[in-house]
Enzyme design. Structure first.
Site, PDB file in Angstrom:
ATOM      1  CG  HIS A   1      -4.295  -3.225   2.465  1.00 39.24           C
ATOM      2  ND1 HIS A   1      -3.357  -2.884   3.415  1.00 39.24           N
ATOM      3  CD2 HIS A   1      -4.795  -2.052   1.995  1.00 39.24           C
ATOM      4  CE1 HIS A   1      -3.306  -1.566   3.526  1.00 39.24           C
ATOM      5  NE2 HIS A   1      -4.167  -1.043   2.669  1.00 39.24           N
TER       6      HIS A   1
ATOM      7  CD  GLU B   1      -2.677  -6.147   4.896  1.00 35.23           C
ATOM      8  OE1 GLU B   1      -2.954  -4.975   5.231  1.00 35.23           O
ATOM      9  OE2 GLU B   1      -2.063  -6.418   3.831  1.00 35.23           O
TER      10      GLU B   1
ATOM     11  CB  CYS C   1      -1.005  -0.025   1.149  1.00 35.30           C
ATOM     12  SG  CYS C   1      -2.337   1.195   0.918  1.00 35.30           S
TER      13      CYS C   1
END
Length: 196
Positions: free
Chosen positions: A178, A180, A78
């Site tokens: 992202h 994750e 990011c």
């Protein structure tokens, strides 16, 4: 030598990124020590927030020099992806790490496409070996967009704007999305980075 280090600069999403790697069997170490970062087999530069604050922290710790001279696998996530470039429009203009050429620019809002871009978007095109494929949906949260260039390895669209979703160039990896928070496609991207 630390196999996997995640830079902990006192901001951002370091813990959620560490958990994502732990789910893949990795044992990440959070650090702000340039020596640990320089010696790590793999290094992650996460980021949420303002580019100016992040660059100030990198310069204060000396990690800007560490990142500029690394040749081992390094992943920006990011804001961490944006920091790899030369400059950002944010806050009237900020010098970044300068590892990749080009300027990070503000996304322009359009009807139905507010800024920041927050939510799931489709990968439109992707090169082999990065773990994401065209048609995958990944999670974005950003108001600025990196330049599209030869290092771009995956793209998405937001309105009529092409968003470089991922970068792969030599030892450098990066994701504007992202991983994750991106379910299986995100995990596959992180797995590919761990295998690099």
């Amino acid at each position: 030598m630390t196999a996997l280090a995640i830079l902990d600069l006192g901001y951002g999403n370091t813990r959620s990124i560490a958990l994502a790697f732990e789910r893949l069997g990795a044992d990440p170490r959070l650090t702000d020590d340039p020596a640990v970062a320089a010696g790590a087999g793999r290094l992650v530069l996460p980021g949420v927030g303002a580019a100016g604050t992040a660059m100030q922290r990198l310069r204060e710790t000396g990690l800007d020099e560490t990142l500029a001279t690394r040749t081992r696998p390094t992943l920006g996530i990011c804001l961490g992806m944006q920091l790899l470039f030369e400059r950002s429009e944010e806050d009237g203009g900020i010098d970044l790490l300068g590892i990749l050429p080009g300027e990070v620019r503000a996304l322009a809002p359009k009807p139905g496409f507010p800024v920041p871009h927050m939510g799931w978007s489709r990968i439109e095109a992707a090169t082999d070996g990065t773990g994401v494929d065209a048609g995958d949906y990944v999670y974005f949260a950003h108001g600025y967009v990196c330049p599209d260039g030869t290092a771009t390895s995956a793209t998405s669209m937001y309105g009529d704007a092409t968003v470089p979703a991922a970068i792969r160039l030599g030892h450098l990896w990066a994701a504007q999305f992202h991983p994750e928070r991106s379910s299986s496609p995100g995990a596959n991207f992180l797995k590919a980075f761990l295998r690099s």
